[in-house]
Design an enzyme around this catalytic site. Structure first.
Site, PDB file in Angstrom:
ATOM      1  N   LEU A   7      -8.795   4.583   4.215  1.00 13.09           N
ATOM      2  CA  LEU A   7      -9.301   3.282   4.679  1.00 13.09           C
ATOM      3  C   LEU A   7      -8.352   2.182   4.212  1.00 13.09           C
ATOM      4  O   LEU A   7      -8.191   1.959   3.018  1.00 13.09           O
ATOM      5  CB  LEU A   7     -10.702   3.023   4.107  1.00 13.09           C
ATOM      6  CG  LEU A   7     -11.748   4.118   4.343  1.00 13.09           C
ATOM      7  CD1 LEU A   7     -13.100   3.670   3.798  1.00 13.09           C
ATOM      8  CD2 LEU A   7     -11.842   4.479   5.825  1.00 13.09           C
ATOM      9  N   ALA A   8      -7.728   1.512   5.176  1.00 13.99           N
ATOM     10  CA  ALA A   8      -6.704   0.534   4.806  1.00 13.99           C
ATOM     11  C   ALA A   8      -6.709  -0.683   5.715  1.00 13.99           C
ATOM     12  O   ALA A   8      -5.685  -1.313   5.956  1.00 13.99           O
ATOM     13  CB  ALA A   8      -5.325   1.201   4.848  1.00 13.99           C
ATOM     14  N   ALA A   9      -7.892  -1.026   6.234  1.00 17.93           N
ATOM     15  CA  ALA A   9      -7.948  -2.131   7.193  1.00 17.93           C
ATOM     16  C   ALA A   9      -8.241  -3.474   6.531  1.00 17.93           C
ATOM     17  O   ALA A   9      -8.056  -4.526   7.135  1.00 17.93           O
ATOM     18  CB  ALA A   9      -9.001  -1.844   8.257  1.00 17.93           C
ATOM     19  N   GLN A  71      -9.592  -0.707  13.281  1.00 17.93           N
ATOM     20  CA  GLN A  71     -10.864  -1.385  13.046  1.00 17.93           C
ATOM     21  C   GLN A  71     -10.613  -2.859  13.369  1.00 17.93           C
ATOM     22  O   GLN A  71      -9.977  -3.569  12.594  1.00 17.93           O
ATOM     23  CB  GLN A  71     -11.284  -1.218  11.579  1.00 17.93           C
ATOM     24  CG  GLN A  71     -12.649  -1.799  11.266  1.00 17.93           C
ATOM     25  CD  GLN A  71     -12.914  -1.911   9.760  1.00 17.93           C
ATOM     26  OE1 GLN A  71     -11.983  -1.977   8.958  1.00 17.93           O
ATOM     27  NE2 GLN A  71     -14.183  -1.946   9.377  1.00 17.93           N
ATOM     28  N   ARG A 312      19.535   1.495  -9.139  1.00 18.85           N
ATOM     29  CA  ARG A 312      18.782   1.125  -7.934  1.00 18.85           C
ATOM     30  C   ARG A 312      18.813   2.255  -6.899  1.00 18.85           C
ATOM     31  O   ARG A 312      19.565   3.213  -7.034  1.00 18.85           O
ATOM     32  CB  ARG A 312      19.329  -0.188  -7.389  1.00 18.85           C
ATOM     33  CG  ARG A 312      19.015  -1.371  -8.338  1.00 18.85           C
ATOM     34  CD  ARG A 312      19.772  -2.620  -7.948  1.00 18.85           C
ATOM     35  NE  ARG A 312      19.607  -2.931  -6.549  1.00 18.85           N
ATOM     36  CZ  ARG A 312      20.460  -3.663  -5.825  1.00 18.85           C
ATOM     37  NH1 ARG A 312      21.549  -4.156  -6.403  1.00 18.85           N
ATOM     38  NH2 ARG A 312      20.235  -3.894  -4.557  1.00 18.85           N
ATOM     39  N   HIS A 342      29.924  -0.182 -19.944  1.00 18.47           N
ATOM     40  CA  HIS A 342      29.643  -1.574 -20.306  1.00 18.47           C
ATOM     41  C   HIS A 342      29.758  -2.525 -19.107  1.00 18.47           C
ATOM     42  O   HIS A 342      30.761  -2.507 -18.394  1.00 18.47           O
ATOM     43  CB  HIS A 342      30.635  -2.084 -21.366  1.00 18.47           C
ATOM     44  CG  HIS A 342      31.221  -1.021 -22.229  1.00 18.47           C
ATOM     45  ND1 HIS A 342      30.654  -0.660 -23.425  1.00 18.47           N
ATOM     46  CD2 HIS A 342      32.312  -0.241 -22.063  1.00 18.47           C
ATOM     47  CE1 HIS A 342      31.395   0.311 -23.974  1.00 18.47           C
ATOM     48  NE2 HIS A 342      32.403   0.573 -23.160  1.00 18.47           N
ATOM     49  N   ALA A 359      35.052  -1.626 -18.991  1.00 20.93           N
ATOM     50  CA  ALA A 359      34.086  -2.720 -19.135  1.00 20.93           C
ATOM     51  C   ALA A 359      34.339  -3.779 -18.064  1.00 20.93           C
ATOM     52  O   ALA A 359      35.470  -4.148 -17.796  1.00 20.93           O
ATOM     53  CB  ALA A 359      34.228  -3.345 -20.516  1.00 20.93           C
TER      54      ALA A 359
HETATM   55  C1  UD1 Z   1     -15.394   0.080  -2.932  1.00 24.65           C
HETATM   56  C2  UD1 Z   1     -16.787   0.714  -3.028  1.00 24.65           C
HETATM   57  C3  UD1 Z   1     -17.230   0.748  -4.499  1.00 24.65           C
HETATM   58  C4  UD1 Z   1     -16.221   1.527  -5.307  1.00 24.65           C
HETATM   59  C5  UD1 Z   1     -14.834   0.943  -5.145  1.00 24.65           C
HETATM   60  C6  UD1 Z   1     -13.815   1.831  -5.817  1.00 24.65           C
HETATM   61  C7  UD1 Z   1     -17.972   0.120  -0.980  1.00 24.65           C
HETATM   62  C8  UD1 Z   1     -18.984  -0.749  -0.382  1.00 24.65           C
HETATM   63  N1  UD1 Z   1     -17.728  -0.079  -2.272  1.00 24.65           N
HETATM   64  O1  UD1 Z   1     -15.475  -1.265  -3.356  1.00 24.65           O
HETATM   65  O2  UD1 Z   1     -18.509   1.345  -4.612  1.00 24.65           O
HETATM   66  O3  UD1 Z   1     -16.584   1.534  -6.676  1.00 24.65           O
HETATM   67  O4  UD1 Z   1     -14.481   0.835  -3.749  1.00 24.65           O
HETATM   68  O5  UD1 Z   1     -12.513   1.372  -5.642  1.00 24.65           O
HETATM   69  O6  UD1 Z   1     -17.429   0.979  -0.309  1.00 24.65           O
HETATM   70  N2  UD1 Z   1     -11.638  -1.437   4.069  1.00 24.65           N
HETATM   71  C9  UD1 Z   1     -11.496  -1.294   5.419  1.00 24.65           C
HETATM   72  N3  UD1 Z   1     -12.288  -2.033   6.254  1.00 24.65           N
HETATM   73  C10 UD1 Z   1     -13.240  -2.883   5.781  1.00 24.65           C
HETATM   74  C11 UD1 Z   1     -13.378  -3.028   4.387  1.00 24.65           C
HETATM   75  C12 UD1 Z   1     -12.580  -2.286   3.553  1.00 24.65           C
HETATM   76  O7  UD1 Z   1     -10.665  -0.520   5.897  1.00 24.65           O
HETATM   77  O8  UD1 Z   1     -13.928  -3.490   6.604  1.00 24.65           O
HETATM   78  C13 UD1 Z   1     -10.767  -0.643   3.177  1.00 24.65           C
HETATM   79  C14 UD1 Z   1      -9.902  -1.519   2.281  1.00 24.65           C
HETATM   80  O9  UD1 Z   1      -8.656  -1.791   2.916  1.00 24.65           O
HETATM   81  C15 UD1 Z   1      -9.770  -0.689   1.018  1.00 24.65           C
HETATM   82  C16 UD1 Z   1     -10.988   0.216   1.030  1.00 24.65           C
HETATM   83  O10 UD1 Z   1     -11.552   0.120   2.312  1.00 24.65           O
HETATM   84  O11 UD1 Z   1      -8.605   0.102   1.018  1.00 24.65           O
HETATM   85  C17 UD1 Z   1     -12.013  -0.235  -0.013  1.00 24.65           C
HETATM   86  O12 UD1 Z   1     -12.378  -1.584   0.213  1.00 24.65           O
HETATM   87  P1  UD1 Z   1     -12.488  -2.623  -0.979  1.00 24.65           P
HETATM   88  O13 UD1 Z   1     -12.783  -3.939  -0.417  1.00 24.65           O
HETATM   89  O14 UD1 Z   1     -11.350  -2.486  -1.884  1.00 24.65           O
HETATM   90  O15 UD1 Z   1     -13.827  -2.063  -1.674  1.00 24.65           O
HETATM   91  P2  UD1 Z   1     -14.279  -2.326  -3.172  1.00 24.65           P
HETATM   92  O16 UD1 Z   1     -14.894  -3.669  -3.272  1.00 24.65           O
HETATM   93  O17 UD1 Z   1     -13.175  -2.022  -4.090  1.00 24.65           O
END
Ligand code: UD1
Ligand code: MG
Length: 441
Positions: A7-9, A71, A312, A342, A359
């Protein structure tokens, strides 16, 4: 069948940055690299990533590495997982996979420190118990910022069952004290996910569709819900803010250096040695204090690097190379037993064996428009303060005098000697010890 889903949205509001959270760098790699590798390694099909905020940048950076599910609106982690699982189902059902047989490993995109072995054990438990859902949990000394697991403590039939997962903003005095947390990684049977997703709502402080509520609904609805506990708390480091990023970097750095030590690399001072993810250092090498080694660097056995060296990306040190203080190397290979002890910059260089870079040697690789390579062949002796203006070649066993400026294209012949500004051929002295400006130690 097990599919990895990251999940990365999310935007990552708490980073206070326009750059999507998962693209922020962590020890040489963008944050997403870590969960994506895990998902690819553990899953039996190529991973899927849910993207939204900054999706073009993410797709460009990770082109060809994953299937993408978009999403459009970030309505919460539950919604994100739903988008991803629907995409997986429509792709895999075309191949005859049924939703009851598809299991999805869902990993939050901001969990960089989870170990593959932990997830492998979690998968094994999920399979052994024939679970509909397994959630990764941890008992943390400081649970702040994580969703807290509330379990049934009635002593009745449902004893131990998850009754709620309470997000930090939704906690009260009592739930804030709970130390068992939701790590943010789950395995769902796809059909169970779809069924219990329908039951969740947005009644929480953030007005979002929480993935954690799917877990609670499944537990309440009689699905087979298991938890798997991570023992090493450091694996659960999450990155919501720069403060947490710095904390994760410190933990990861300690892990990388610890692994090097175990593998037989000597590290004089782990606390001041910075090795990024994806550097390869062979057993028998030694790292001295205040040394920075970036992603992709290769250091063979018998090399010594530091103190105060910066290697690097693209640097390759063959066996027995010695790099000393205030030396920076980029995109260059140094052959066996070569030394740069050096105050030097070696950029875009192909340096042979047993070369001595005196150096203050500078590889002037950039003319303001293009970068070019310099070649220094085996056994050459580069006098102190030499500037090699690329592209240029210094031949085998050739010598440059102290302060020589070797202009581009003015290659030095094998066995030749040059000196001055600009460098011109000079008569070579017989006794190498009397050569000007040598700094060897
Ligand atoms: C979430 C969990 C929490 C847990 C924690 C651990 C929920 C509601 N809560 O909280 O219980 O302890 O992770 O790290 O799940 N994302 C989407 N779409 C969205 C929202 C979020 O893709 O609409 C993705 C974010 O990019 C992220 C991941 O979901 O990578 C988690 O979302 P984040 O907002 O970080 O959740 P936390 O508040 O950390
Ligand atoms: Mg998070």
């Amino acid at each position: 069948m097990l599919a990895g889903l990251v999940l990365a949205a999310g935007r990552g509001k708490r980073m206070r940055s326009d750059l999507p959270k998962v693209l922020h760098p962590l020890l040489g790699w963008p944050l997403l690299e870590y969960p994506l590798r895990l998902a690819a390694e553990i899953g039996s099909v190529p991973p899927t990533v849910v993207i939204g905020h900054g999706r073009d940048l993410i797709q460009e950076r990770f082109a060809g590495r994953a299937h993408w599910a978009v999403q459009e609106e970030q309505l919460g982690t539950g919604h994100a997982a739903h988008v991803g699982i629907e995409a997986l189902l429509s792709r895999l059902s075309a191949e005859g996979v049924r939703s009851g047989d598809l299991h999805v490993l869902v990993i939050n995109g901001d969990l960089p420190l989870l170990r593959p072995a932990t997830l492998e054990a979690m998968v094994a438990r999920h399979q052994e118990t024939n679970a509909d859902l397994t959630a990764l949990t941890c008992s943390k000394a400081d649970p702040t910022g994580f969703g807290r697991l509330v379990r049934d403590s009635s002593g009745g039939q449902g004893q131990g069952r998850i009754v709620a997962i309470v997000e930090e903003p939704d906690t009260d005095e009592t739930t804030r004290q709970i130390r068992e947390v939701n790590v943010g990684t789950y395995i769902f049977r796809a059909s169970s996910f779809i069924r219990f997703y329908r039951e969740i709502g947005t009644e929480n402080r953030q007005g979002e569709l929480y993935l954690t509520d799917v877990v609670v609904a499944a537990a309440r609805g009689g699905a087979r819900v298991e938890t798997f506990e991570v023992q090493d708390e450091s694996e659960t480091a999450q990155v919501n803010s720069h403060r947490e990023m710095a904390r994760a970097a410190a933990l990861l750095r300690e892990r990388i250096v610890g692994d090097l030590l175990d593998a037989g690399v000597a590290v004089d001072d782990p606390a001041s040695t910075f090795v990024e993810s994806g550097a390869r250092i062979e057993p028998g090498a030694r790292l001295l204090p205040f040394t920075v080694i970036r992603s992709g660097v290769v250091i063979e056995s018998g090399c010594e690097v530091g103190p105060f060296s910066h290697l690097r990306p693209g640097t390759v040190l063959k066996r027995g190379v010695v790099i000393g203080n205030f030396v920076e190397i980029k995109n260059s290979t140094l052959g066996e037993d070569t030394k740069a002890q050096h105050l030097s910059y070696v950029g875009d260089g192909d340096v042979g064996r047993r070369v001595n870079l005196g150096a203050g040697t500078i590889f002037a690789n950039y003319d303001g428009k293009v970068k070019s390579r310099s070649v220094v062949r085996d056994g050459a002796f580069i006098g102190c303060g030499t500037i090699l203006v690329a592209p240029v070649k210094v031949g085998e066993a050739a010598v440059t005098g102290a302060g020589a400026v070797v202009l581009r294209g003015r290659d030095v012949a094998d066995g030749g000697a040059v000196g001055g500004v600009p460098a011109r051929p000079i008569r070579r002295r017989e006794d190498p010890q009397s050569g000007g400006g040598r700094a060897e130690s």
